[in-house]
Enzyme design. Structure first.
Site, PDB file in Angstrom:
ATOM      1  N   CYS A 117       2.815   2.660  -1.608  1.00 23.39           N
ATOM      2  CA  CYS A 117       1.391   2.370  -1.468  1.00 23.39           C
ATOM      3  C   CYS A 117       1.250   1.689  -0.130  1.00 23.39           C
ATOM      4  CB  CYS A 117       0.869   1.466  -2.581  1.00 23.39           C
ATOM      5  SG  CYS A 117      -0.865   1.028  -2.278  1.00 23.39           S
ATOM      6  N   CYS A 120      -1.360  -1.472  -0.337  1.00 24.57           N
ATOM      7  CA  CYS A 120      -1.031  -2.704  -1.052  1.00 24.57           C
ATOM      8  C   CYS A 120       0.188  -2.462  -1.930  1.00 24.57           C
ATOM      9  CB  CYS A 120      -2.218  -3.208  -1.851  1.00 24.57           C
ATOM     10  SG  CYS A 120      -3.098  -1.938  -2.774  1.00 24.57           S
ATOM     11  N   SER A 121      -0.003  -2.338  -3.222  1.00 24.61           N
ATOM     12  CA  SER A 121       1.165  -2.214  -4.093  1.00 24.61           C
ATOM     13  C   SER A 121       0.834  -1.416  -5.348  1.00 24.61           C
ATOM     14  CB  SER A 121       1.673  -3.604  -4.484  1.00 24.61           C
ATOM     15  OG  SER A 121       0.624  -4.342  -5.092  1.00 24.61           O
ATOM     16  N   CYS A 122      -0.047  -0.422  -5.240  1.00 21.34           N
ATOM     17  CA  CYS A 122      -0.420   0.379  -6.405  1.00 21.34           C
ATOM     18  C   CYS A 122       0.839   1.008  -7.002  1.00 21.34           C
ATOM     19  CB  CYS A 122      -1.426   1.449  -6.012  1.00 21.34           C
ATOM     20  SG  CYS A 122      -2.968   0.736  -5.400  1.00 21.34           S
TER      21      CYS A 122
HETATM   22 FE    FE Z   1      -1.944  -0.445  -3.616  1.00 26.93          FE
END
Ligand code: FE
Length: 218
Positions: A117, A120-122
């Site tokens: 991602c 961000c950190s999906c």
């Molecule tokens: Fe994300």
């Protein structure tokens, strides 16, 4: 200027990269909010702990491993998974937040898939649990796109030059799960035994499934 950046909140923030100072501030806000809400009786800290424990232990990569093992063992399920991952995964009981729109991408000799991602950190929580720290790190997020083969080398994965590496950028809308290649010599294994070969990293694409030999000496 203060000698120790920790003496001064602004200097402290400036001394860290933006992401970490952001997470630090967020962490403090969450703790402050949790304390106030608990004191006022709106939330039960034990219930919160149970929720966190759910994602750290009960909901984790073992769920995804069962999905992969079923796909390896059952051609019809595999076809369904590749066609409508959200429904096929929900059929095994795994659904919920951050897993509403799943897409499964299959590794083949011609193509290896890697998930990132970049924003961000999906991450697909219902099948993989909470993301590892490196998945959220700026270097991984930047380099997975620019130099995926280099990232794979850092993880100890070397693929033939003719294998294309396809990078999938997760978003708030779509979460990807990699269907790793089934290791050779696993024809006689049960679904449970197959699931034991499926690592978290193999479902992100930074690793491969464990070999049958590695599993035997485990
Ligand atoms: Fe994300």
């Amino acid at each position: 200027m203060a000698a120790d950046p920790h003496d001064d909140a602004d200097a402290h923030d400036a001394a860290h990269d933006p992401e970490h100072s952001h997470l630090g501030a967020m962490d403090l806000r969450v703790r402050a909010l949790e304390t106030v809400l608990a004191q006022k009786g709106y939330i039960d800290p034990a219930a919160l702990d149970a929720l966190i424990d759910t994602y750290q232990t009960r909901i984790g990569p073992r769920n995804g491993a069962r999905v992969v093992a079923r796909a390896w063992a059952d051609a019809d399920y595999r076809a369904w998974l590749l066609r409508d991952a959200t429904a096929a995964i929900a059929a095994l009981g795994y659904s919920g937040r951050q897993g509403e729109h799943m897409v499964v991408v299959e590794n083949t000799p011609a193509r290896h898939n890697l998930v990132v991602c970049t924003l961000c950190s999906c991450y697909p929580w219902p099948v993989l649990g909470l993301p590892p720290t490196w998945y959220k790190s700026a270097p991984y997020r930047a380099r997975a796109v620019r130099d995926p083969r280099g990232v794979l080398a850092d993880f100890g994965v070397t693929l033939p030059d003719e294998t294309e590496i396809r990078v999938w950028d997760s978003t708030a809308e779509v979460r990807y799960l990699v269907l790793p290649r089934r290791p050779a010599g696993t024809e006689a294994l049960s679904e449970d035994e197959l699931a034991a070969l499926v690592t978290r990293d193999s479902m992100i694409g930074t690793g491969l499934a464990r070999s049958a030999a590695a599993a035997a000496v485990r």
